[in-house]
Enzyme design. Structure first.
Site, PDB file in Angstrom:
ATOM      1  N   ILE A 136       1.052  -1.127  -0.090  1.00 17.17           N
ATOM      2  CA  ILE A 136      -0.121   0.004  -0.167  1.00 17.17           C
ATOM      3  C   ILE A 136       0.746   1.180  -0.005  1.00 17.17           C
ATOM      4  O   ILE A 136       0.591   2.110  -0.557  1.00 17.17           O
ATOM      5  CB  ILE A 136      -0.869   0.101   1.267  1.00 17.17           C
ATOM      6  CG1 ILE A 136      -2.054   1.018   0.983  1.00 17.17           C
ATOM      7  CG2 ILE A 136      -0.384   0.384   2.482  1.00 17.17           C
ATOM      8  CD1 ILE A 136      -2.864   0.834  -0.355  1.00 17.17           C
ATOM      9  N   LYS A 157      -5.208   1.913   7.797  1.00 13.70           N
ATOM     10  CA  LYS A 157      -6.543   1.391   8.360  1.00 13.70           C
ATOM     11  C   LYS A 157      -6.058  -0.343   8.672  1.00 13.70           C
ATOM     12  O   LYS A 157      -5.236  -0.534   7.471  1.00 13.70           O
ATOM     13  CB  LYS A 157      -7.843   1.486   7.482  1.00 13.70           C
ATOM     14  CG  LYS A 157      -7.670   1.255   6.124  1.00 13.70           C
ATOM     15  CD  LYS A 157      -7.673  -0.119   5.491  1.00 13.70           C
ATOM     16  CE  LYS A 157      -8.116  -1.257   5.997  1.00 13.70           C
ATOM     17  NZ  LYS A 157      -8.214  -2.437   4.948  1.00 13.70           N
ATOM     18  N   ASP A 193     -10.238  -7.476   6.854  1.00  5.74           N
ATOM     19  CA  ASP A 193      -9.453  -6.336   6.614  1.00  5.74           C
ATOM     20  C   ASP A 193     -10.031  -5.419   5.136  1.00  5.74           C
ATOM     21  O   ASP A 193     -10.122  -4.284   5.502  1.00  5.74           O
ATOM     22  CB  ASP A 193      -8.165  -7.059   5.989  1.00  5.74           C
ATOM     23  CG  ASP A 193      -7.086  -5.975   5.431  1.00  5.74           C
ATOM     24  OD1 ASP A 193      -6.626  -5.445   6.332  1.00  5.74           O
ATOM     25  OD2 ASP A 193      -6.936  -5.690   4.019  1.00  5.74           O
TER      26      ASP A 193
HETATM   27  P1  NAP Z   1       2.325  -5.600   3.314  1.00  6.76           P
HETATM   28  O1  NAP Z   1       2.743  -5.152   1.978  1.00  6.76           O
HETATM   29  O2  NAP Z   1       2.189  -6.850   3.375  1.00  6.76           O
HETATM   30  O3  NAP Z   1       3.455  -4.954   4.358  1.00  6.76           O
HETATM   31  C1  NAP Z   1       3.644  -3.488   4.413  1.00  6.76           C
HETATM   32  C2  NAP Z   1       5.069  -3.590   5.016  1.00  6.76           C
HETATM   33  O4  NAP Z   1       5.226  -3.683   6.346  1.00  6.76           O
HETATM   34  C3  NAP Z   1       6.014  -4.824   4.356  1.00  6.76           C
HETATM   35  O5  NAP Z   1       6.406  -4.423   3.038  1.00  6.76           O
HETATM   36  C4  NAP Z   1       7.027  -4.983   5.619  1.00  6.76           C
HETATM   37  O6  NAP Z   1       7.985  -4.092   5.414  1.00  6.76           O
HETATM   38  C5  NAP Z   1       6.175  -4.533   6.777  1.00  6.76           C
HETATM   39  N1  NAP Z   1       5.775  -5.537   7.566  1.00  6.76           N
HETATM   40  C6  NAP Z   1       5.134  -6.669   7.000  1.00  6.76           C
HETATM   41  N2  NAP Z   1       5.120  -7.402   8.254  1.00  6.76           N
HETATM   42  C7  NAP Z   1       5.736  -6.952   9.250  1.00  6.76           C
HETATM   43  C8  NAP Z   1       5.792  -7.391  10.612  1.00  6.76           C
HETATM   44  N3  NAP Z   1       5.430  -8.345  11.233  1.00  6.76           N
HETATM   45  N4  NAP Z   1       6.386  -6.330  11.267  1.00  6.76           N
HETATM   46  C9  NAP Z   1       6.955  -5.450  10.890  1.00  6.76           C
HETATM   47  N5  NAP Z   1       6.819  -5.061   9.647  1.00  6.76           N
HETATM   48  C10 NAP Z   1       6.098  -5.612   8.934  1.00  6.76           C
HETATM   49  O7  NAP Z   1       0.865  -4.931   3.506  1.00  6.76           O
HETATM   50  P2  NAP Z   1       0.053  -3.847   2.786  1.00  6.76           P
HETATM   51  O8  NAP Z   1      -0.631  -4.348   1.710  1.00  6.76           O
HETATM   52  O9  NAP Z   1       0.906  -2.669   2.438  1.00  6.76           O
HETATM   53  O10 NAP Z   1      -1.020  -3.234   3.802  1.00  6.76           O
HETATM   54  C11 NAP Z   1      -0.480  -2.689   5.081  1.00  6.76           C
HETATM   55  C12 NAP Z   1      -1.753  -2.018   5.747  1.00  6.76           C
HETATM   56  O11 NAP Z   1      -2.371  -1.345   4.717  1.00  6.76           O
HETATM   57  C13 NAP Z   1      -2.816  -3.205   6.355  1.00  6.76           C
HETATM   58  O12 NAP Z   1      -3.308  -2.618   7.453  1.00  6.76           O
HETATM   59  C14 NAP Z   1      -3.700  -3.022   5.227  1.00  6.76           C
HETATM   60  O13 NAP Z   1      -5.176  -3.187   5.691  1.00  6.76           O
HETATM   61  C15 NAP Z   1      -3.633  -1.565   4.585  1.00  6.76           C
HETATM   62  N6  NAP Z   1      -4.189  -1.533   3.508  1.00  6.76           N
HETATM   63  C16 NAP Z   1      -3.835  -2.237   2.478  1.00  6.76           C
HETATM   64  C17 NAP Z   1      -4.196  -2.091   1.156  1.00  6.76           C
HETATM   65  C18 NAP Z   1      -3.828  -2.993  -0.203  1.00  6.76           C
HETATM   66  O14 NAP Z   1      -4.563  -2.842  -1.285  1.00  6.76           O
HETATM   67  N7  NAP Z   1      -2.875  -3.788   0.374  1.00  6.76           N
HETATM   68  C19 NAP Z   1      -5.231  -1.238   0.838  1.00  6.76           C
HETATM   69  C20 NAP Z   1      -5.684  -0.341   1.853  1.00  6.76           C
HETATM   70  C21 NAP Z   1      -4.910  -0.280   3.094  1.00  6.76           C
HETATM   71  P3  NAP Z   1       9.685  -4.529   5.743  1.00  6.76           P
HETATM   72  O15 NAP Z   1       9.553  -5.984   5.738  1.00  6.76           O
HETATM   73  O16 NAP Z   1      10.401  -3.994   4.692  1.00  6.76           O
HETATM   74  O17 NAP Z   1       9.785  -3.990   6.843  1.00  6.76           O
END
Ligand code: NAP
Length: 307
Positions: free
Chosen positions: A13, A89, A167
């Site tokens: 995101i 969120k 989510d």
């Molecule tokens: P993601 O790519 O899986 O995670 C974001 C980053 O957080 C990862 O690249 C990682 O970076 C870090 N991370 C992952 N697991 C971790 C852990 N256990 N401890 C510490 N850092 C960790 O997730 P995302 O899709 O971006 O979603 C993140 C948030 O945004 C969620 O709450 C989600 O609901 C919200 N969101 C997502 C979307 C979507 O379409 N994906 C849309 C709206 C909102 P590093 O490993 O480099 O530290």
């Protein structure tokens, strides 16, 4: 003054939405990134928030884009360091965390912004205005999407505190609690949890408005083909259908709004304003409904799911 922001968790995101939205927004820039496995371009990079706070004493704000399970301690740390905080969120893995953050941000006189991107979808404000003068008789929410398409390689989302199908489902609840002009309460829920996962893949919620209108929601992560993000509202004076996650509005079948997704730029304009006022915007209503569903919902085991 331009807000100097540091972003934590450079993942899906952050790359898809936050960085492009900040580029488009006057008054804020990203000067640093803290991520364990990724590096931002043209910014200072750090392996974690500790190092970023130590290395960037001039930071004004911290944007937290990690999964919800790890956001609370990071948010606390940033607020205690005197930084304004933008939370993706859901704003926390639990209601109590978010309430504690609100109290801390108030005490430290910094902004806390619990962002709900779906509330900024193109047609949500118009839907809210249309409903304000009508009597709601019934609401049906269908939020059905393909988890393999939208969340590949995200083990956290299936773990406790990752919310599973809530989510995306919480996005629907964020719109619901925005457009309905009175409280919505949870009556009952059933949660389908795959045998090999900790979080639900499907959920059915029965809710009601304070005036007693039924509100039913179905969240399902097993939908292939066309995806469905619809909220239909029957009123005493017409029918409203919000679709495409809030970016399309039909009133009595006639299309009123159909616009591309510009949610994140709108949220960053809001964040810039909030920080100027050192204000807090942290509505927990959507999270509370999810918490209530986990509290009183029937947990129904279902077949294992390989994502
Ligand atoms: P993601 O790519 O899986 O995670 C974001 C980053 O957080 C990862 O690249 C990682 O970076 C870090 N991370 C992952 N697991 C971790 C852990 N256990 N401890 C510490 N850092 C960790 O997730 P995302 O899709 O971006 O979603 C993140 C948030 O945004 C969620 O709450 C989600 O609901 C919200 N969101 C997502 C979307 C979507 O379409 N994906 C849309 C709206 C909102 P590093 O490993 O480099 O530290």
């Amino acid at each position: 003054m331009t807000i100097r922001a540091g972003l934590v968790g450079l993942g899906k995101i952050a790359r898809d939405q936050h960085l492009p939205a900040i580029e488009k927004t006057a008054g804020i820039e990203v000067v640093a990134v803290a991520s364990r496995n990724a590096q931002g371009e043209g910014v200072s990079n750090y392996p974690n928030l500790d190092a970023m706070l130590a290395g960037e004493p001039e930071l004004d704000a911290v944007i937290l884009c990690q999964p919800p399970q790890v956001r609370y301690q990071a948010a606390r740390q940033a607020i205690l360091a005197g930084k304004h905080v933008f939370l993706e969120k859901p704003p926390g893995a639990t209601v109590s965390e978010v309430e504690a953050l609100v109290a801390l941000a108030k005490a430290r006189n910094v902004t806390l912004y619990a962002s709900w991107h779906s509330r900024y979808a193109a047609a949500v404000a118009q839907a809210k205005a249309w409903l304000a003068s009508r009597t709601i008789e019934r609401i049906d929410i269908q939020w059905r999407e393909d988890v393999r398409h939208w969340h590949p390689g995200q083990p956290w989302i299936w773990e406790a505190g990752g919310f599973g199908v809530f989510d995306p489902g919480i996005n629907a609840l964020s719109i619901l609690t925005e457009i309905v002009p009175e409280p919505v309460t949870l009556l009952s829920a059933s949660l389908e949890v795959p045998q090999n996962k900790d979080a639900p893949i499907g959920a059915a919620l029965k809710m009601a408005t304070a005036s007693g209108a039924p509100v039913e929601a179905v969240f399902d992560w097993r939908q292939t083909g066309p995806q469905t993000w619809d909220i239909a509202v029957e009123t005493g004076n017409g029918r409203l259908l919000l679709s495409e996650g809030g970016n399309m509005l039909r009133l009595d079948g006639e299309v009123q709004v159909k616009a591309p997704d510009e949610e994140y730029p709108a949220m960053y304009r809001r964040f810039v304003q909030l920080t100027a006022d050192k204000a807090i915007d942290a509505d927990i209503a959507p999270l509370r409904l999810v918490a209530d569903a986990f509290l009183c919902g029937r947990h129904c085991p279902t077949t294992a799911f390989e994502d």
